[in-house]
Design a protein around this motif. Structure first.
Motif, PDB file in Angstrom:
ATOM      1  N   ALA A 122      40.775  -1.092  24.891  1.00 60.20           N
ATOM      2  CA  ALA A 122      40.119  -0.329  25.956  1.00 60.20           C
ATOM      3  C   ALA A 122      40.725   1.059  26.080  1.00 60.20           C
ATOM      4  O   ALA A 122      40.005   2.050  26.260  1.00 60.20           O
ATOM      5  CB  ALA A 122      40.221  -1.084  27.279  1.00 60.20           C
ATOM      6  N   ASP A 123      42.036   1.154  25.969  1.00 54.45           N
ATOM      7  CA  ASP A 123      42.710   2.453  26.039  1.00 54.45           C
ATOM      8  C   ASP A 123      42.226   3.372  24.925  1.00 54.45           C
ATOM      9  O   ASP A 123      41.911   4.540  25.157  1.00 54.45           O
ATOM     10  CB  ASP A 123      44.228   2.253  25.957  1.00 54.45           C
ATOM     11  CG  ASP A 123      45.008   3.544  26.051  1.00 54.45           C
ATOM     12  OD1 ASP A 123      44.619   4.429  26.844  1.00 54.45           O
ATOM     13  OD2 ASP A 123      46.026   3.675  25.338  1.00 54.45           O
ATOM     14  N   ILE A 124      42.122   2.839  23.727  1.00 47.73           N
ATOM     15  CA  ILE A 124      41.639   3.641  22.601  1.00 47.73           C
ATOM     16  C   ILE A 124      40.186   4.054  22.822  1.00 47.73           C
ATOM     17  O   ILE A 124      39.829   5.227  22.662  1.00 47.73           O
ATOM     18  CB  ILE A 124      41.799   2.865  21.279  1.00 47.73           C
ATOM     19  CG1 ILE A 124      43.293   2.731  20.953  1.00 47.73           C
ATOM     20  CG2 ILE A 124      41.045   3.556  20.138  1.00 47.73           C
ATOM     21  CD1 ILE A 124      43.597   1.740  19.853  1.00 47.73           C
ATOM     22  N   LEU A 125      39.354   3.114  23.216  1.00 47.99           N
ATOM     23  CA  LEU A 125      37.928   3.413  23.422  1.00 47.99           C
ATOM     24  C   LEU A 125      37.701   4.422  24.542  1.00 47.99           C
ATOM     25  O   LEU A 125      36.839   5.298  24.433  1.00 47.99           O
ATOM     26  CB  LEU A 125      37.167   2.123  23.739  1.00 47.99           C
ATOM     27  CG  LEU A 125      36.986   1.159  22.569  1.00 47.99           C
ATOM     28  CD1 LEU A 125      36.618  -0.223  23.075  1.00 47.99           C
ATOM     29  CD2 LEU A 125      35.943   1.686  21.594  1.00 47.99           C
ATOM     30  N   LEU A 126      38.454   4.310  25.616  1.00 46.53           N
ATOM     31  CA  LEU A 126      38.241   5.167  26.780  1.00 46.53           C
ATOM     32  C   LEU A 126      38.976   6.501  26.706  1.00 46.53           C
ATOM     33  O   LEU A 126      38.500   7.497  27.253  1.00 46.53           O
ATOM     34  CB  LEU A 126      38.665   4.435  28.054  1.00 46.53           C
ATOM     35  CG  LEU A 126      37.836   3.197  28.398  1.00 46.53           C
ATOM     36  CD1 LEU A 126      38.518   2.395  29.493  1.00 46.53           C
ATOM     37  CD2 LEU A 126      36.431   3.600  28.814  1.00 46.53           C
ATOM     38  N   ASN A 127      40.129   6.521  26.037  1.00 45.98           N
ATOM     39  CA  ASN A 127      40.971   7.721  26.106  1.00 45.98           C
ATOM     40  C   ASN A 127      41.268   8.402  24.775  1.00 45.98           C
ATOM     41  O   ASN A 127      41.625   9.574  24.773  1.00 45.98           O
ATOM     42  CB  ASN A 127      42.308   7.366  26.769  1.00 45.98           C
ATOM     43  CG  ASN A 127      42.121   6.813  28.153  1.00 45.98           C
ATOM     44  OD1 ASN A 127      41.365   7.353  28.943  1.00 45.98           O
ATOM     45  ND2 ASN A 127      42.800   5.723  28.459  1.00 45.98           N
ATOM     46  N   ARG A 128      41.151   7.675  23.663  1.00 46.21           N
ATOM     47  CA  ARG A 128      41.605   8.257  22.398  1.00 46.21           C
ATOM     48  C   ARG A 128      40.608   8.110  21.253  1.00 46.21           C
ATOM     49  O   ARG A 128      40.970   8.266  20.102  1.00 46.21           O
ATOM     50  CB  ARG A 128      42.912   7.594  21.974  1.00 46.21           C
ATOM     51  CG  ARG A 128      43.996   7.722  22.986  1.00 46.21           C
ATOM     52  CD  ARG A 128      45.274   7.226  22.421  1.00 46.21           C
ATOM     53  NE  ARG A 128      45.798   6.149  23.233  1.00 46.21           N
ATOM     54  CZ  ARG A 128      46.841   5.442  22.907  1.00 46.21           C
ATOM     55  NH1 ARG A 128      47.458   5.658  21.785  1.00 46.21           N
ATOM     56  NH2 ARG A 128      47.286   4.495  23.690  1.00 46.21           N
ATOM     57  N   TRP A 129      39.388   7.788  21.537  1.00 44.26           N
ATOM     58  CA  TRP A 129      38.398   7.527  20.493  1.00 44.26           C
ATOM     59  C   TRP A 129      38.085   8.811  19.726  1.00 44.26           C
ATOM     60  O   TRP A 129      37.652   9.795  20.305  1.00 44.26           O
ATOM     61  CB  TRP A 129      37.123   6.974  21.118  1.00 44.26           C
ATOM     62  CG  TRP A 129      36.173   6.417  20.112  1.00 44.26           C
ATOM     63  CD1 TRP A 129      34.994   6.975  19.718  1.00 44.26           C
ATOM     64  CD2 TRP A 129      36.310   5.195  19.387  1.00 44.26           C
ATOM     65  NE1 TRP A 129      34.385   6.174  18.782  1.00 44.26           N
ATOM     66  CE2 TRP A 129      35.175   5.068  18.560  1.00 44.26           C
ATOM     67  CE3 TRP A 129      37.279   4.202  19.347  1.00 44.26           C
ATOM     68  CZ2 TRP A 129      34.980   3.992  17.709  1.00 44.26           C
ATOM     69  CZ3 TRP A 129      37.092   3.128  18.508  1.00 44.26           C
ATOM     70  CH2 TRP A 129      35.955   3.031  17.708  1.00 44.26           C
ATOM     71  N   PRO A 130      38.283   8.812  18.405  1.00 44.16           N
ATOM     72  CA  PRO A 130      38.035  10.028  17.632  1.00 44.16           C
ATOM     73  C   PRO A 130      36.572  10.218  17.238  1.00 44.16           C
ATOM     74  O   PRO A 130      36.175  11.298  16.823  1.00 44.16           O
ATOM     75  CB  PRO A 130      38.905   9.822  16.381  1.00 44.16           C
ATOM     76  CG  PRO A 130      38.957   8.338  16.216  1.00 44.16           C
ATOM     77  CD  PRO A 130      38.925   7.775  17.615  1.00 44.16           C
ATOM     78  N   GLY A 131      35.776   9.180  17.372  1.00 43.83           N
ATOM     79  CA  GLY A 131      34.370   9.252  16.982  1.00 43.83           C
ATOM     80  C   GLY A 131      33.479   9.684  18.134  1.00 43.83           C
ATOM     81  O   GLY A 131      33.940  10.144  19.181  1.00 43.83           O
TER      82      GLY A 131
END
Length: 85
Positions: free
Chosen positions: A8-17
């Motif tokens: 969730a952290d990656i999807l909400l805050n760090r997603w490069p796409g």
């Protein structure tokens, strides 16, 4: 990645796409549903994998987030992630 909170952290805050992509949105919703106890963790994992494939960023293996960053926690009341330092 080792947990739904990290996903969730990656999807909400760090997603490069593309954050507006259909599978990215579905993965965000799946992670939140898991964090709220509505779905099983497998649903979030499969949705995250599909979003990563769609964005062409799926890696065969991922190094876990370093401990120096502190754990990320889900706040059910505010429906937001918070880094615990």
């Amino acid at each position: 990645m080792t947990s739904t909170v990290q996903a969730a952290d990656i999807l909400l805050n760090r997603w490069p796409g593309d954050r507006g992509a259909r599978k990215h949105l579905a993965a965000r919703k799946a992670c939140i549903a898991v964090l709220e106890g509505i779905k099983e963790a497998r649903a979030a994992r499969l949705a995250f994998e599909a979003a990563a494939k769609e964005a062409d960023i799926l890696a065969p293996s991922v190094t876990p987030i370093g401990k120096s960053e502190g754990p990320v926690l889900w706040n059910k009341r505010t429906r937001m992630l918070k880094r615990d330092r």
